[in-house]
Design a protein around this motif. Structure first.
Motif, PDB file in Angstrom:
ATOM      1  N   GLN A 678      33.270  38.059  33.703  1.00  0.00           N
ATOM      2  CA  GLN A 678      33.327  39.502  33.979  1.00  0.00           C
ATOM      3  C   GLN A 678      33.237  39.785  35.541  1.00  0.00           C
ATOM      4  O   GLN A 678      33.603  40.720  36.137  1.00  0.00           O
ATOM      5  CB  GLN A 678      32.399  40.259  33.120  1.00  0.00           C
ATOM      6  CG  GLN A 678      32.414  40.455  31.879  1.00  0.00           C
ATOM      7  CD  GLN A 678      31.286  41.054  31.085  1.00  0.00           C
ATOM      8  OE1 GLN A 678      30.125  40.994  31.583  1.00  0.00           O
ATOM      9  NE2 GLN A 678      31.542  41.257  29.945  1.00  0.00           N
ATOM     10  N   HIS A 679      32.212  39.173  36.165  1.00  0.00           N
ATOM     11  CA  HIS A 679      32.137  39.238  37.723  1.00  0.00           C
ATOM     12  C   HIS A 679      33.678  39.206  38.437  1.00  0.00           C
ATOM     13  O   HIS A 679      33.637  39.777  39.313  1.00  0.00           O
ATOM     14  CB  HIS A 679      31.041  38.393  38.003  1.00  0.00           C
ATOM     15  CG  HIS A 679      30.488  38.462  39.464  1.00  0.00           C
ATOM     16  ND1 HIS A 679      30.068  39.570  40.043  1.00  0.00           N
ATOM     17  CD2 HIS A 679      30.880  37.669  40.587  1.00  0.00           C
ATOM     18  CE1 HIS A 679      29.884  39.640  41.627  1.00  0.00           C
ATOM     19  NE2 HIS A 679      30.337  38.277  41.644  1.00  0.00           N
ATOM     20  N   ASN A 680      34.199  37.820  38.006  1.00  0.00           N
ATOM     21  CA  ASN A 680      35.374  37.365  38.717  1.00  0.00           C
ATOM     22  C   ASN A 680      36.464  38.469  38.414  1.00  0.00           C
ATOM     23  O   ASN A 680      37.355  38.648  39.187  1.00  0.00           O
ATOM     24  CB  ASN A 680      35.589  36.097  38.133  1.00  0.00           C
ATOM     25  CG  ASN A 680      34.840  35.026  38.617  1.00  0.00           C
ATOM     26  OD1 ASN A 680      34.212  34.994  39.498  1.00  0.00           O
ATOM     27  ND2 ASN A 680      34.759  33.953  37.879  1.00  0.00           N
ATOM     28  N   ALA A 681      36.445  38.840  37.031  1.00  0.00           N
ATOM     29  CA  ALA A 681      37.465  40.077  36.695  1.00  0.00           C
ATOM     30  C   ALA A 681      37.167  41.216  37.610  1.00  0.00           C
ATOM     31  O   ALA A 681      38.307  41.846  38.096  1.00  0.00           O
ATOM     32  CB  ALA A 681      37.332  40.241  35.303  1.00  0.00           C
ATOM     33  N   LEU A 682      35.986  41.653  37.852  1.00  0.00           N
ATOM     34  CA  LEU A 682      35.738  42.895  38.320  1.00  0.00           C
ATOM     35  C   LEU A 682      36.031  42.761  40.059  1.00  0.00           C
ATOM     36  O   LEU A 682      36.134  43.816  40.835  1.00  0.00           O
ATOM     37  CB  LEU A 682      34.525  43.530  38.315  1.00  0.00           C
ATOM     38  CG  LEU A 682      34.024  44.101  36.863  1.00  0.00           C
ATOM     39  CD1 LEU A 682      32.801  44.442  36.689  1.00  0.00           C
ATOM     40  CD2 LEU A 682      35.064  45.232  36.773  1.00  0.00           C
ATOM     41  N   GLU A 683      36.264  41.579  40.511  1.00  0.00           N
ATOM     42  CA  GLU A 683      36.088  41.376  41.992  1.00  0.00           C
ATOM     43  C   GLU A 683      37.618  41.444  42.440  1.00  0.00           C
ATOM     44  O   GLU A 683      38.106  41.639  43.554  1.00  0.00           O
ATOM     45  CB  GLU A 683      35.395  40.025  42.317  1.00  0.00           C
ATOM     46  CG  GLU A 683      34.030  39.980  42.609  1.00  0.00           C
ATOM     47  CD  GLU A 683      33.587  38.885  43.027  1.00  0.00           C
ATOM     48  OE1 GLU A 683      34.254  37.568  43.276  1.00  0.00           O
ATOM     49  OE2 GLU A 683      32.337  38.732  43.534  1.00  0.00           O
ATOM     50  N   ASP A 684      38.493  41.461  41.512  1.00  0.00           N
ATOM     51  CA  ASP A 684      40.042  41.216  41.757  1.00  0.00           C
ATOM     52  C   ASP A 684      40.372  42.617  41.915  1.00  0.00           C
ATOM     53  O   ASP A 684      40.022  43.721  40.960  1.00  0.00           O
ATOM     54  CB  ASP A 684      40.882  40.671  40.859  1.00  0.00           C
ATOM     55  CG  ASP A 684      42.133  40.325  40.932  1.00  0.00           C
ATOM     56  OD1 ASP A 684      42.490  40.581  42.122  1.00  0.00           O
ATOM     57  OD2 ASP A 684      42.943  40.131  40.154  1.00  0.00           O
ATOM     58  N   ARG A 685      41.034  43.155  43.211  1.00  0.00           N
ATOM     59  CA  ARG A 685      41.499  44.350  43.624  1.00  0.00           C
ATOM     60  C   ARG A 685      42.926  44.518  43.572  1.00  0.00           C
ATOM     61  O   ARG A 685      43.800  45.614  43.897  1.00  0.00           O
ATOM     62  CB  ARG A 685      40.882  44.809  44.841  1.00  0.00           C
ATOM     63  CG  ARG A 685      39.314  45.062  44.928  1.00  0.00           C
ATOM     64  CD  ARG A 685      39.043  45.645  46.178  1.00  0.00           C
ATOM     65  NE  ARG A 685      37.518  45.918  46.013  1.00  0.00           N
ATOM     66  CZ  ARG A 685      36.648  44.982  46.456  1.00  0.00           C
ATOM     67  NH1 ARG A 685      37.261  43.575  46.763  1.00  0.00           N
ATOM     68  NH2 ARG A 685      35.332  44.998  46.354  1.00  0.00           N
ATOM     69  N   SER A 686      43.802  43.453  43.240  1.00  0.00           N
ATOM     70  CA  SER A 686      45.260  43.268  43.684  1.00  0.00           C
ATOM     71  C   SER A 686      45.906  43.660  42.311  1.00  0.00           C
ATOM     72  O   SER A 686      46.025  42.818  41.265  1.00  0.00           O
ATOM     73  CB  SER A 686      45.619  42.049  44.105  1.00  0.00           C
ATOM     74  OG  SER A 686      45.187  40.926  43.130  1.00  0.00           O
ATOM     75  N   ILE A 687      46.659  44.851  42.263  1.00  0.00           N
ATOM     76  CA  ILE A 687      47.415  45.315  41.283  1.00  0.00           C
ATOM     77  C   ILE A 687      49.035  44.354  41.695  1.00  0.00           C
ATOM     78  O   ILE A 687      49.655  44.940  42.495  1.00  0.00           O
ATOM     79  CB  ILE A 687      47.561  46.712  41.230  1.00  0.00           C
ATOM     80  CG1 ILE A 687      46.142  47.272  41.073  1.00  0.00           C
ATOM     81  CG2 ILE A 687      48.538  47.031  39.984  1.00  0.00           C
ATOM     82  CD1 ILE A 687      46.051  48.543  40.993  1.00  0.00           C
TER      83      ILE A 687
END
Length: 898
Positions: A678-687
């Motif tokens: 979950q932490h790795n998923a929320l750190e991603d900002r690139s759509i």
């Protein structure tokens, strides 16, 4: 011997005659051998004994050596030798004729004499059909053991003693003849007992190489044990025969039982109560004198004193353990089996002695409890009551005779036993009183038979053999027997044992047939009721129904593995967002969106997401996954599958589901691995593409619209209905709602004047609003103004955010090229995309944990719960109930009893 000689002579004569005529037959020796091997016994015509071959000496047949035993062969000789052949032929014929006539005459004369003597002896010998019980029936099958000769000698001895007794009949009195005949029978019985013991021991060693079947009495005793475990409503254990031994305390009933069992097996004491619970003793015949309990495999050798002492101690321990605290006697039955040579086959129950007074140390209800136990056993219409009366005390002091008279007024199943007759003969002034007791004239109680016995001199260390010798010696010298006050068949425990055994088996035959008919009739009624109520269902008892339900439950658990991954992920994602959406909007989005610039927004969002991921999010996700698994499991367990659904299993399935959920624990390591993901998923900002951008906008719009709708509902409750609803429904506003409505209007003016107004109201602005309302005659509390402002500004902000979402639909181009435009700063879209992506990844991870681990662990827990329930009969009775189950149980029980 004379029969053998006569038969041999006849055979020889026939053989000589046949040989003289040239007929080819077997030799006389061969014929003699055949006859001697198949001689019929004169008193057992149906039995064909195989005697050993008859041995005849050479001297006895020396005169026969020259006899022609085969057909004379005719030789083809020439004519010149004819006269010489005729000369020798004449000489040989003359010699043969002389010897044959001599032998034939002697044989005929001897045969006639032997037949006449045989007929005379046969008329003198008595019929022994009544004494077949002395020799076991199966002994005729043991010819190969070499015991047949011993039996024949035994029978000859019986014949000889019968003849002697018959000759002595004319020279002695009737009583003397009976005593002598009784002694002869006892001696023969002793010899027969030793022979039976020998046969049983050899058979026990496997000489015949055949498997011995369980005796009838052992099987009958097992049936009684099984029936005693059934529900008392069936009344089965109260209708099968058993010998119930009742008597006053210290009347000698235990000693009578020991004489019948031929071993001192019961604990004893001086005047105190020793029998504290019913003891069921099963007597049967066997090669060794042993005893064993129903629930134990240990055998006690009754020929060894140390084993006897251990057995008495074990019985006493079991009795004391069966007695509950505060009681003196127990209703719990101790089952004991005794086997030995010569024992009469029967089932006896030794009951606690009847008392007249409760002494110190006894429970107050001891007397009533003993009476109730005795009545419970005696009220069985097929029970044989062995009533023991102490002959050494006054008959008027007896309590048990009145009790027996109440239970069996006609005396159709009562046998009366008078003990301690030796003491009674010494102490009683009038011997006629003992005669009146034995003839049934002193007591009002009636009985099938009356017996007088002596069970020792009162010494607890006496052996059974010494007691038997003392008893025989006493009755041989007793005046009661010599003066015909007592009959020979009414004395000694041996005669008592034979009478009780005969009565017991007669009652067994009659009652078993009656009971079988009653069982069949009851079963027929139950089957008819089943066919009328459940014509299309099988007769499944509670255990069979449980097995069927078990299979259904396991099939339903397996169905969890067939749920599609998409179904799992959709349910998990939806449920997880419902649980965390409030936290995301209230604690992350709104505080960050109300900041001054985009840099502060992103910083606030990152900090709050990190805190959320470290503390709450993984645990919340696992809770959602476990609840989702429970929901699916419950759905499969309670789902009705059309016509195949059986309501009788609903309670069981519900109990299994609840117990399984209580036992199941989610894997503790799941949260740690989920936190990292979950932490790795929320750190991603690139759509990466426009489709994801549009999906995030749609997700954000749905969320905000839902919150806006909730906010509108709250404001409506605060200010009351608008003018349309008031007009249509004829309702009005309350005083507080009017105040809040005025406050709302004033605050809306404030927002219109400054659209970039911050989320919080300043104190001077609160004062201004309050004074404006007071000027219109509305008194308002400052707290009410702030509370109303929160909802008004929230609605305003959500509407502004929705408008911003609409503008950001064309903002993906600027986002992708990192253009900075104040109008199209879509950081909130990126936030919702991050949340949405985190939800999808979390749902996928939880689905993998479910399908790979948790469903299997749940299935294992279900199996364990079912196994525990299968061993708990009370649980099954509680969960599988109803008329159908009870009817099937009744059918099953009666099937077993048949």
């Amino acid at each position: 011997m004379w029969r053998t000689r006569a038969a041999a002579a006849c055979v020889i004569c026939r053989s000589l005659a046949n040989s003289s005529y040239g007929i080819k037959r077997k030799s006389p020796l061969q014929n003699l051998h055949l006859v001697s091997r198949s001689i019929h016994h004169p008193y057992y015509p149906s039995a064909k004994f195989q005697r050993p071959p008859l041995r005849i000496s050479i001297q006895q047949f020396s005169s026969l050596n020259r006899l022609p035993l085969h057909k004379t062969k005719l030789l083809n000789v020439k004519h010149g030798y004819q006269s010489h052949r005729n000369f020798w032929l004449a000489r040989l014929a003359s010699r043969l004729l002389r010897v044959r006539y001599l032998i034939l005459g002697s044989a005929v004369g001897g045969g006639y004499t032997a037949k006449k003597t045989y007929e005379q002896w046969k008329d003198m010998i008595p019929d022994l059909e009544d004494y077949k019980w002395i020799v076991p029936d199966f002994i005729w099958e043991l010819d190969e053991l070499g015991l047949l000769g011993e039996l024949i000698l035994l029978q000859q001895q019986i014949q000889q003693h019968e003849e002697e007794a018959r000759r002595a009949a004319g020279f002695s009195s009737q009583q003397k003849r009976k005593l002598k005949y009784q002694r002869m029978l006892e001696r023969l019985e002793k010899e027969n007992k030793e022979l039976r013991k020998l046969v049983l021991q050899r058979d026990d060693k496997g000489i015949h190489q055949r498997k011995l079947k369980k005796s009838l009495i052992d099987m009958y005793s097992e049936v009684l044990d099984i029936l005693s475990d059934y529900d008392a409503s069936y009344n089965t254990q109260d209708h099968l025969p058993r010998v119930v031994v009742v008597g006053d305390q210290s009347a000698g009933k235990t000693s009578v039982l020991e004489m019948i069992a031929q071993a001192r097996i019961f604990p004893r004491g001086s005047g105190e109560m020793m029998t504290r619970s019913p003891v069921k003793v099963t007597l049967s015949e066997g090669p060794h004198h042993v005893a064993l309990f129903k629930d134990s495999s240990r055998e006690f050798d009754l020929t060894k004193e140390e084993d006897l002492a251990a057995l008495r101690n074990e019985i006493e321990i079991r009795m004391r353990n069966s007695v509950k605290e505060g009681c003196t006697v127990s209703t719990e039955t101790i089952s004991l089996s005794v086997k030995g040579p010569g024992l009469q086959r029967m089932v006896l129950v030794d009951l606690p002695g009847v008392i007249s007074t409760v002494t110190s140390g006894m429970a107050p209800d001891t007397k009533e409890t003993i009476f109730s136990i005795s009545k419970a056993y005696m009220q069985n219409p097929n029970a044989i009551i062995l009533c023991i009366q102490d002959g050494s005390v006054d008959a008027e002091r007896s309590i048990v005779t009145d009790l027996v008279s109440q239970m069996d007024p006609q005396g159709k199943r009562t046998i009366f036993v008078l003990t301690k007759v030796d003491l009674a003969e010494k102490n009683v002034a009038s011997p006629n009183r003992i005669q009146q007791i034995i003839e049934g004239k002193l007591f009002p109680m009636k009985a099938l038979g009356y017996f007088a016995v002596v069970t020792g001199k009162g010494n607890s260390s006496e052996s059974i053999e010494s007691i038997k010798e003392y008893e025989e010696e006493f009755f041989q010298n007793s005046k009661l027997l010599k003066t015909s006050m007592l009959k020979a068949h009414q004395v000694t425990t041996k005669n008592l044992s034979l009478a009780v055994s005969d009565c017991f088996w007669k009652m067994v035959r009659e009652s078993v047939e009656q009971q079988a008919d009653a069982f069949k009739a009851t079963r027929f009624n139950l089957e008819t009721e089943w066919k009328n109520n459940y014509p299309r269902l099988r007769e499944l008892d509670r255990n069979e129904l449980f097995e069927k339900a078990k299979n259904e439950i396991l099939d339903e658990v397996i169905s969890l593995t067939q749920v599609t991954p998409k179904h799992w992920e959709d349910m998990l994602e939806k449920t997880l967002w419902e649980r965390v959406s409030t936290h995301v909007i209230e604690n992350i989005y709104l505080p960050a969106a109300q900041t001054a610039n985009s840099g502060t927004f992103n910083t606030t969002v990152d900090i709050k997401l990190k805190q959320w991921t470290d503390k709450q999010l993984p645990n919340k996700a696992v809770e959602v996954a476990w609840e989702t698994l429970q929901e699916e499991f419950s759905r499969f367990m309670t789902e009705k599958k059309g016509k195949e659904h059986d309501d009788i299993f609903d309670k069981l399935k519900q109990a299994v589901k609840e117990e399984t959920i209580k036992r199941h624990k989610w894997n503790e390591r799941a949260e740690d691995s989920l936190r990292v993901i979950q932490h790795n998923a929320l750190e991603d900002r690139s759509i990466s593409d426009k489709q994801q951008w549009d999906a995030a906008i749609h997700f954000m719009e749905e969320t905000l619209q839902s919150r806006l709708k909730d906010t509108e509902s709250v404001i409506e409750d605060m200010v009351g209905p608008d003018w349309k609803k008031r007009l249509w429904h004829w309702v009005g506003r309350t005083k507080e709602q009017n105040i809040r409505n005025e406050t709302k209007n004033e605050l809306e003016k404030l927002i219109k004047c400054n659209e970039d107004h911050p989320a919080y109201l300043a104190n001077d602005e609160v004062t201004t609003v309050r004074k404006n309302l007071e000027a219109r005659g509305v008194a308002v509390d400052p707290c009410l103004i702030k509370d109303t402002w929160h909802q008004i500004y929230r609605r305003y902000f959500l509407k502004s955010a929705l408008n911003h979402c609409n503008l950001c639909r064309r903002g993906f181009y600027y986002y992708q090229r990192h253009f900075v435009d104040s109008e199209l700063e879509c950081n909130d879209i990126v936030l919702f995309w991050r949340i949405q992506r985190m939800l999808a990844i979390t749902a996928n991870t939880l689905r993998q944990q479910l399908t790979n681990t948790e469903v299997r662990r749940l299935e294992k827990n279900v199996k364990e719960v079912l196994e525990d329930f299968a061993e708990d009969n009370e649980k099954k009775v509680k969960l599988l109930t109803g008329k159908r189950v009870q009817l099937a149980e009744d059918l099953s029980e009666y099937s077993v009893l048949e």
